[in-house]
Enzyme design. Structure first.
Site, PDB file in Angstrom:
ATOM      1  N   THR A  16       0.810  -1.225   0.000  1.00  0.00           N
ATOM      2  CA  THR A  16       0.000   0.000   0.000  1.00  0.00           C
ATOM      3  C   THR A  16       0.836   1.263   0.000  1.00  0.00           C
ATOM      4  O   THR A  16       0.469   2.252  -0.629  1.00  0.00           O
ATOM      5  CB  THR A  16      -0.919  -0.007   1.245  1.00  0.00           C
ATOM      6  N   SER A  61       1.808  -7.746  -0.783  1.00  0.00           N
ATOM      7  CA  SER A  61       2.519  -8.716   0.063  1.00  0.00           C
ATOM      8  C   SER A  61       1.763 -10.019   0.247  1.00  0.00           C
ATOM      9  O   SER A  61       2.335 -11.016   0.681  1.00  0.00           O
ATOM     10  CB  SER A  61       2.909  -8.098   1.406  1.00  0.00           C
ATOM     11  N   SER A  62       0.486 -10.058  -0.130  1.00  0.00           N
ATOM     12  CA  SER A  62      -0.233 -11.336  -0.088  1.00  0.00           C
ATOM     13  C   SER A  62       0.317 -12.292  -1.141  1.00  0.00           C
ATOM     14  O   SER A  62       0.086 -13.493  -1.065  1.00  0.00           O
ATOM     15  CB  SER A  62      -1.727 -11.121  -0.314  1.00  0.00           C
ATOM     16  N   THR A  92       1.834  -4.621   4.417  1.00  0.00           N
ATOM     17  CA  THR A  92       1.728  -4.982   5.833  1.00  0.00           C
ATOM     18  C   THR A  92       1.222  -6.413   6.040  1.00  0.00           C
ATOM     19  O   THR A  92       1.503  -7.031   7.065  1.00  0.00           O
ATOM     20  CB  THR A  92       0.774  -4.021   6.568  1.00  0.00           C
ATOM     21  N   ASP A  93       0.466  -6.937   5.054  1.00  0.00           N
ATOM     22  CA  ASP A  93      -0.217  -8.218   5.283  1.00  0.00           C
ATOM     23  C   ASP A  93       0.729  -9.344   5.686  1.00  0.00           C
ATOM     24  O   ASP A  93       0.410 -10.141   6.566  1.00  0.00           O
ATOM     25  CB  ASP A  93      -1.017  -8.626   4.029  1.00  0.00           C
ATOM     26  N   GLN A 281      -2.433 -20.894  21.076  1.00  0.00           N
ATOM     27  CA  GLN A 281      -3.364 -19.997  20.378  1.00  0.00           C
ATOM     28  C   GLN A 281      -3.449 -18.650  21.107  1.00  0.00           C
ATOM     29  O   GLN A 281      -3.953 -17.678  20.540  1.00  0.00           O
ATOM     30  CB  GLN A 281      -4.745 -20.644  20.290  1.00  0.00           C
TER      31      GLN A 281
HETATM   32  N1  ASP Z   1      -2.458  -5.773   0.702  1.00  0.00           N
HETATM   33  C1  ASP Z   1      -1.421  -4.831   1.059  1.00  0.00           C
HETATM   34  C2  ASP Z   1      -0.124  -5.618   1.160  1.00  0.00           C
HETATM   35  O1  ASP Z   1       0.093  -6.288   2.141  1.00  0.00           O
HETATM   36  C3  ASP Z   1      -1.735  -4.162   2.334  1.00  0.00           C
HETATM   37  C4  ASP Z   1      -0.675  -3.240   2.827  1.00  0.00           C
HETATM   38  O2  ASP Z   1       0.289  -2.930   2.205  1.00  0.00           O
HETATM   39  O3  ASP Z   1      -0.816  -2.764   3.945  1.00  0.00           O
HETATM   40  O4  ASP Z   1       0.658  -5.569   0.260  1.00  0.00           O
END
Ligand code: ASP
Length: 349
Positions: A16, A61-62, A92-93, A281
Site C-alpha cells: 500500500t 505482500s499477499s 503490511t499483510d 493460540q
Molecule cells: N495488501 C497490502 C499488502 O500487504 C496491504 C498493505 O500494504 O498494507 O501488500
C-alpha cells in the site's frame, strides 16, 4: 569515531505504501518508486545518502513467496559493505513473515534492516506512510558514538514502535497501529525523540561476516486445534506426501486433547520424521508442556516447544532449517535454540 554521512539503501517491494488510486476503477495500483520519492520531498532534507532499489514488479505482500525473501537477502548481501542500513518497504499483510524469515536468512547481521509500510497509500492526505518511512530511515541510520549502528537487527517500524521483526504479528486491518510484539518489548518508541531501549537490542559481533542463506523448504503446515476437530482430517494432514513439519496451535500453555488415538497420530508422525512444534493460540505467554497432563502427553509423544514464538516466526524458522538440514534431529535442535532472539527459553518447555 565515525563521522561519515550515513548511507541507506531503500528497497521497495510493493504494498500500500507505494500505491495510488486508479481514477477510473478506484482500485489501488502500484506506481513507480520515483513517484514515491516525489511524494515524500522531506526525504531530501535528511543529511544521509539515500539510494533506492525497486522490485521490477512491485508485489502486494499477499503474493509474497519465499523466493522474494531470498531476493531480499541477495540485495542486502550484494550491497552490505556499501550501506550503513537498509529500509525495506513492504505490504503490511505478510510483513511479519518476511521480517521473521530475513532474521534467520541473514546470519551474523550487524547492520539495521528496518521493514515498514503503511495502511494508507503514501499519496493520500492522511497517509501514515510518510511518518513510517521517515522514522524508519532515521532508525536505520542511527549510530552510536563509536560509529556502530544502534539497531543491528531485522525490525519492523510501524506507528511509533520499533519491534524485533521475528516477534511481530499484524493485528489490525484498519488502524494505523497495526503491529504488536506480545512477548518482547519494543526496541524503541518514536515520539518527540526516538527513545531506544538499548538493553533490549541484541548485541552483535561485527567482526563476524554476514552469512546469507538462500535455501528453504516449504513443506510445512499450521494445524489449529479446536473442540470437535476430526481425527481423520488430522490423519490426512499428517500423511500429506512430503510434509516435514507442523506448527500445532494448541490451547493455553500448550495443551491439547489427551485422547490416546489423537496422541498416537502425533507420535506416529514424529516417528516418521515429521517435526511437530507446539505453539499456543494465546497471543501472550509461553508454552509450558509440563504444567498440565494435557501438555505432558504432547511432550511424551515427542512434540517440541515453540516457547513464546509467533506462528510467523515458527513457520519461517522451520522453512529455513528444513532448507539447511535433512535430519529431523538437526532441525529439532535448531528449533530448540534462539537464532535471532525469536523466543524466550524457559526450563518448563
Ligand atoms: N495488501 C497490502 C499488502 O500487504 C496491504 C498493505 O500494504 O498494507 O501488500
Amino acid at each position: 569515531m565515525n563521522a561519515k554521512t550515513p548511507s541507506i539503501l531503500l528497497i521497495y517491494t510493493g504494498g500500500t505504501i507505494g500505491m495510488i488510486q486508479n481514477s477510473e476503477t478506484g482500485a489501488l495500483e502500484s506506481f513507480r518508486f520515483d513517484k514515491l520519492i516525489e511524494n515524500v520531498p522531506e526525504l531530501k532534507r535528511f543529511n544521509y545518502k539515500i539510494d533506492s532499489y525497486q522490485f521490477s514488479t512491485p508485489i502486494d505482500s499477499s503474493d509474497i513467496e519465499p523466493k522474494a525473501w531470498a531476493k531480499l537477502v541477495k540485495i542486502i548481501n550484494d550491497n552490505y559493505d556499501k550501506y550503513d542500513g537498509f529500509v525495506i518497504l513492504h505490504g503490511t499483510d505478510t510483513m511479519a513473515y518476511t521480517a521473521s524469515a530475513l532474521s534467520f536468512m541473514l546470519e551474523n547481521l550487524s547492520k539495521p534492516v528496518i521493514l515498514t509500510g503503511s495502511q494508507l497509500p503514501i499519496g493520500t492526505l492522511r497517509t501514515d506512510g510518510k511518518e513510517n518511512l521517515i522514522t524508519a530511515i532515521e532508525i536505520a541510520a542511527a549510530q552510536k558514538a563509536d560509529g556502530t549502528p544502534v539497531v543491528p537487527e531485522v525490525c519492523i517500524f510501524f506507528e511509533s514502535h520499533l519491534l524485533r521483526g521475528n516477534r511481530t504479528t499484524k493485528i489490525n486491518a484498519e488502524n494505523f497501529n497495526a503491529f504488536r510484539s506480545y512477548n518482547y518489548p519494543s526496541l524503541a518508541t518514536a515520539g518527540i525523540n526516538i527513545k531506544y531501549e538499548y538493553d533490549k537490542i541484541a548485541p552483535v559481533d561485527p567482526s563476524k561476516p554476514l552469512i546469507p542463506h538462500y535455501t528453504y523448504d516449504t513443506n510445512v503446515i499450521v494445524l489449529t486445534l479446536f473442540p470437535g476437530i476430526q481425527e481423520n482430517i488430522i490423519r490426512n494432514i499428517l500423511y500429506t506426501p512430503g510434509l516435514r513439519a507442523v506448527v500445532l496451535k494448541t490451547y493455553g500453555a500448550g495443551n491439547a486433547p489427551q485422547k490416546p488415538s489423537f496422541i498416537k497420530l502425533l507420535k506416529d508422525a514424529i516417528e516418521r520424521g515429521i517435526i511437530i512444534v507446539n505453539v499456543s493460540q494465546c497471543l501472550t505467554g509461553t508454552v509450558q508442556m509440563r504444567l498440565y497432563e494435557t501438555g505432558l502427553r504432547l511432550l511424551d509423544a515427542g512434540v517440541i516447544s515453540g516457547y513464546d514464538s509467533t506462528v510467523e516466526c515458527l513457520l519461517t524458522k522451520l522453512m529455513f532449517l528444513l532448507g539447511r538440514y535433512e535430519s529431523p534431529d538437526e532441525v529439532a535442535r535448531g528449533m530448540s535454540m534462539p537464532l535471532a532472539g525469536e523466543f524466550t527459553p524457559n526450563s518448563e518447555a
